[in-house]
Design a protein around this motif. Structure first.
Motif, PDB file in Angstrom:
ATOM      1  N   ILE A  32       0.846  -1.191   0.000  1.00  0.00           N
ATOM      2  CA  ILE A  32       0.000   0.000   0.000  1.00  0.00           C
ATOM      3  C   ILE A  32       0.885   1.245   0.000  1.00  0.00           C
ATOM      4  CG2 ILE A  32      -1.727   1.294   1.327  1.00  0.00           C
ATOM      5  CD1 ILE A  32      -2.229  -1.890   2.333  1.00  0.00           C
ATOM      6  N   LEU A  33       0.684   2.068  -1.018  1.00  0.00           N
ATOM      7  CA  LEU A  33       1.485   3.287  -1.155  1.00  0.00           C
ATOM      8  C   LEU A  33       0.780   4.436  -0.440  1.00  0.00           C
ATOM      9  CD1 LEU A  33       4.036   4.336  -2.806  1.00  0.00           C
ATOM     10  CD2 LEU A  33       2.338   5.306  -4.374  1.00  0.00           C
ATOM     11  N   LEU A  34       1.498   5.074   0.459  1.00  0.00           N
ATOM     12  CA  LEU A  34       0.953   6.240   1.156  1.00  0.00           C
ATOM     13  C   LEU A  34       1.338   7.508   0.398  1.00  0.00           C
ATOM     14  CD1 LEU A  34      -0.311   7.785   3.530  1.00  0.00           C
ATOM     15  CD2 LEU A  34       1.858   7.503   4.760  1.00  0.00           C
ATOM     16  N   ILE A  35       0.325   8.232  -0.028  1.00  0.00           N
ATOM     17  CA  ILE A  35       0.532   9.501  -0.737  1.00  0.00           C
ATOM     18  C   ILE A  35       0.095  10.634   0.193  1.00  0.00           C
ATOM     19  CG2 ILE A  35      -0.166  10.897  -2.732  1.00  0.00           C
ATOM     20  CD1 ILE A  35      -0.765   8.227  -4.195  1.00  0.00           C
ATOM     21  N   PHE A 195      -6.314  -6.945 -19.599  1.00  0.00           N
ATOM     22  CA  PHE A 195      -5.201  -6.122 -19.114  1.00  0.00           C
ATOM     23  C   PHE A 195      -5.037  -6.283 -17.614  1.00  0.00           C
ATOM     24  CE2 PHE A 195      -6.731  -3.046 -22.579  1.00  0.00           C
ATOM     25  CZ  PHE A 195      -6.118  -3.797 -23.549  1.00  0.00           C
ATOM     26  N   HIS A 196      -3.830  -5.982 -17.165  1.00  0.00           N
ATOM     27  CA  HIS A 196      -3.516  -6.021 -15.746  1.00  0.00           C
ATOM     28  C   HIS A 196      -3.726  -4.612 -15.192  1.00  0.00           C
ATOM     29  CE1 HIS A 196      -1.786  -7.554 -12.171  1.00  0.00           C
ATOM     30  NE2 HIS A 196      -0.602  -6.979 -12.284  1.00  0.00           N
ATOM     31  N   LEU A 197      -4.624  -4.461 -14.219  1.00  0.00           N
ATOM     32  CA  LEU A 197      -4.932  -3.137 -13.636  1.00  0.00           C
ATOM     33  C   LEU A 197      -4.760  -3.220 -12.120  1.00  0.00           C
ATOM     34  CD1 LEU A 197      -8.157  -2.532 -15.771  1.00  0.00           C
ATOM     35  CD2 LEU A 197      -5.952  -1.380 -16.088  1.00  0.00           C
ATOM     36  N   PRO A 198      -3.514  -3.305 -11.652  1.00  0.00           N
ATOM     37  CA  PRO A 198      -3.280  -3.635 -10.245  1.00  0.00           C
ATOM     38  C   PRO A 198      -3.597  -2.527  -9.247  1.00  0.00           C
ATOM     39  CG  PRO A 198      -1.195  -3.254 -11.377  1.00  0.00           C
ATOM     40  CD  PRO A 198      -2.257  -3.214 -12.425  1.00  0.00           C
ATOM     41  N   GLU A 199      -3.602  -1.271  -9.703  1.00  0.00           N
ATOM     42  CA  GLU A 199      -3.700  -0.185  -8.715  1.00  0.00           C
ATOM     43  C   GLU A 199      -5.131   0.277  -8.472  1.00  0.00           C
ATOM     44  OE1 GLU A 199      -1.074   0.543  -7.078  1.00  0.00           O
ATOM     45  OE2 GLU A 199       0.536  -0.148  -8.406  1.00  0.00           O
ATOM     46  N   LEU A 200      -5.461   0.431  -7.186  1.00  0.00           N
ATOM     47  CA  LEU A 200      -6.734   1.037  -6.772  1.00  0.00           C
ATOM     48  C   LEU A 200      -6.392   2.197  -5.842  1.00  0.00           C
ATOM     49  CD1 LEU A 200      -8.985  -2.074  -5.930  1.00  0.00           C
ATOM     50  CD2 LEU A 200      -9.177  -0.551  -7.925  1.00  0.00           C
ATOM     51  N   SER A 201      -6.569   3.424  -6.337  1.00  0.00           N
ATOM     52  CA  SER A 201      -6.299   4.615  -5.535  1.00  0.00           C
ATOM     53  C   SER A 201      -7.603   5.032  -4.881  1.00  0.00           C
ATOM     54  CB  SER A 201      -5.753   5.731  -6.440  1.00  0.00           C
ATOM     55  OG  SER A 201      -5.723   6.973  -5.762  1.00  0.00           O
ATOM     56  N   MET A 202      -7.754   4.696  -3.618  1.00  0.00           N
ATOM     57  CA  MET A 202      -8.971   5.055  -2.881  1.00  0.00           C
ATOM     58  C   MET A 202      -8.649   5.079  -1.395  1.00  0.00           C
ATOM     59  SD  MET A 202     -11.264   1.596  -3.466  1.00  0.00           S
ATOM     60  CE  MET A 202     -10.850   0.014  -2.721  1.00  0.00           C
ATOM     61  N   GLU A 213      -9.053  -2.406   3.521  1.00  0.00           N
ATOM     62  CA  GLU A 213      -9.767  -3.688   3.654  1.00  0.00           C
ATOM     63  C   GLU A 213     -10.410  -4.092   2.334  1.00  0.00           C
ATOM     64  OE1 GLU A 213     -10.970  -2.856   8.316  1.00  0.00           O
ATOM     65  OE2 GLU A 213     -12.568  -3.096   6.837  1.00  0.00           O
ATOM     66  N   GLU A 214     -10.788  -3.082   1.534  1.00  0.00           N
ATOM     67  CA  GLU A 214     -11.462  -3.366   0.250  1.00  0.00           C
ATOM     68  C   GLU A 214     -10.489  -3.398  -0.929  1.00  0.00           C
ATOM     69  OE1 GLU A 214     -14.400  -4.524   0.023  1.00  0.00           O
ATOM     70  OE2 GLU A 214     -14.856  -4.208   2.156  1.00  0.00           O
ATOM     71  N   GLY A 215      -9.187  -3.335  -0.661  1.00  0.00           N
ATOM     72  CA  GLY A 215      -8.224  -3.565  -1.743  1.00  0.00           C
ATOM     73  C   GLY A 215      -7.424  -2.361  -2.215  1.00  0.00           C
ATOM     74  N   ALA A 216      -7.544  -1.214  -1.543  1.00  0.00           N
ATOM     75  CA  ALA A 216      -6.769  -0.039  -1.965  1.00  0.00           C
ATOM     76  C   ALA A 216      -5.274  -0.360  -2.013  1.00  0.00           C
ATOM     77  CB  ALA A 216      -7.002   1.132  -1.006  1.00  0.00           C
ATOM     78  N   THR A 217      -4.604   0.102  -3.076  1.00  0.00           N
ATOM     79  CA  THR A 217      -3.145  -0.029  -3.152  1.00  0.00           C
ATOM     80  C   THR A 217      -2.461   1.327  -3.026  1.00  0.00           C
ATOM     81  OG1 THR A 217      -3.151   0.199  -5.555  1.00  0.00           O
ATOM     82  CG2 THR A 217      -3.275  -2.055  -4.662  1.00  0.00           C
ATOM     83  N   MET A 218      -3.270   2.403  -3.112  1.00  0.00           N
ATOM     84  CA  MET A 218      -2.755   3.758  -2.919  1.00  0.00           C
ATOM     85  C   MET A 218      -3.766   4.496  -2.058  1.00  0.00           C
ATOM     86  SD  MET A 218      -1.661   4.829  -6.789  1.00  0.00           S
ATOM     87  CE  MET A 218      -0.095   4.346  -7.499  1.00  0.00           C
ATOM     88  N   VAL A 219      -3.314   5.060  -0.946  1.00  0.00           N
ATOM     89  CA  VAL A 219      -4.204   5.888  -0.129  1.00  0.00           C
ATOM     90  C   VAL A 219      -3.664   7.320  -0.139  1.00  0.00           C
ATOM     91  CG1 VAL A 219      -5.105   4.023   1.320  1.00  0.00           C
ATOM     92  CG2 VAL A 219      -3.008   5.183   2.020  1.00  0.00           C
ATOM     93  N   ARG A 220      -4.592   8.275  -0.196  1.00  0.00           N
ATOM     94  CA  ARG A 220      -4.228   9.700  -0.328  1.00  0.00           C
ATOM     95  C   ARG A 220      -4.662  10.416   0.943  1.00  0.00           C
ATOM     96  NH1 ARG A 220      -7.879   8.320  -4.487  1.00  0.00           N
ATOM     97  NH2 ARG A 220      -9.294   9.689  -3.355  1.00  0.00           N
ATOM     98  N   ILE A 221      -3.679  10.711   1.792  1.00  0.00           N
ATOM     99  CA  ILE A 221      -4.030  11.204   3.121  1.00  0.00           C
ATOM    100  C   ILE A 221      -3.488  12.611   3.340  1.00  0.00           C
ATOM    101  CG2 ILE A 221      -3.817  10.747   5.595  1.00  0.00           C
ATOM    102  CD1 ILE A 221      -3.945   7.823   4.973  1.00  0.00           C
ATOM    103  N   GLY A 222      -4.397  13.527   3.680  1.00  0.00           N
ATOM    104  CA  GLY A 222      -4.026  14.911   3.936  1.00  0.00           C
ATOM    105  C   GLY A 222      -4.113  15.249   5.414  1.00  0.00           C
ATOM    106  N   THR A 223      -5.344  15.474   5.879  1.00  0.00           N
ATOM    107  CA  THR A 223      -5.597  15.989   7.222  1.00  0.00           C
ATOM    108  C   THR A 223      -4.862  15.228   8.330  1.00  0.00           C
ATOM    109  OG1 THR A 223      -7.778  16.494   6.343  1.00  0.00           O
ATOM    110  CG2 THR A 223      -7.477  16.764   8.716  1.00  0.00           C
TER     111      THR A 223
END
Ligand code: PLP
Length: 231
Positions: A32-35, A195-202, A213-223
């Motif tokens: 999981i990539l933290l952005i 096609f291979h679509l591995p990333e879910l940014s949510m 829990e639902e499969g996110a591979t990228m999470v975008r966290i600000g606050t």
């Protein structure tokens, strides 16, 4: 939230929550990539983030990124996560390595053109408006396949998956079906296109644990990382 804590404390807390949510889902935290969603944050706060160990930033506006990218360390990785006007595409392609918000053919074609001119390979995600909210960007779920097929025929664009900004509900169990919907749409697209679509940014500050829990591979966290934004 306590903004007197240091950035690295807040980062450690978020990373711990990511790890816990991942293990609940039988997943690995490294997947999981933290952005850091850094809109409205000044370069000084972002430098503190880099010193604290976060080098991956998500920006919403090209005009803002234009000021920040040159003054932050070159090792930073930049993701464009906001709505993108076609006339800002050339600059977005120069500034960012990822664009999460591709939601129409016209924009995809412009990215392809500008990336080819720049001799750059752009990594993109297709943004989906999972709840059909009028206030939100994103393609309709039934438009996704045509966008994925078109992206796959581009020479300077690589499509890696899907992105969404789920609707806000205080109760995360009301958010969950929309996160699940993005994953299911991705699974269907993989099946239909091959096609291979591995990333879910949510996932954002409020819902990232559910998103993982639902499969996110990228999470975008600000606050949670930077504190409340000024309006
Ligand atoms: C602002 C923003 C985020 C982060 O939101 P927080 O609730 O502050 O974590 C994530 N994704 C997008 C697209 C955003 O605009």
């Amino acid at each position: 939230m306590n903004t007197t804590s240091s950035f690295s404390d807040r980062l450690a807390r978020v990373q711990e929550k990511i790890a816990t949510a991942a293990s609940r889902a039988g997943r690995k935290a490294e997947d999981i990539l933290l952005i850091g969603a850094s809109k409205k944050m000044l370069p000084q706060a972002m430098r503190e983030a880099v010193d604290g160990g976060l080098e991956i930033f998500g920006e919403n506006r090209v005009q803002e990124a234009r000021e920040k990218v040159p003054v932050l360390p070159a090792l930073c990785q930049w993701h464009f996560i906001g709505g993108l006007q076609t006339n800002k595409t050339k600059e977005a392609v120069q500034l960012f390595s990822w664009i999460h918000s591709v939601d129409r053919l016209e924009l995809l074609q412009e990215i392809e053109k500008r990336a080819a001119q720049a001799g750059k390979m752009m990594k993109i995600l297709i943004e989906i408006n999972v709840a059909g909210e009028a206030s939100k960007e994103g393609a309709r779920p039934d438009e996704a396949e045509a966008l994925v097929l078109a992206a796959n025929s581009c020479r300077s664009v690589e499509v890696h998956g899907l992105m969404t900004v789920a609707p806000f509900y205080e109760d995360l169990e009301e958010v969950r079906p929309y996160l699940e919907k993005l994953r299911q749409l991705r699974d269907e697209l993989e099946k239909n296109t091959g096609f291979h679509l591995p990333e879910l940014s949510m996932g954002m500050s409020h819902d990232f644990e559910t998103a993982i829990e639902e499969g996110a591979t990228m999470v975008r966290i600000g606050t949670l990382l930077f504190g409340e934004r000024k309006k």
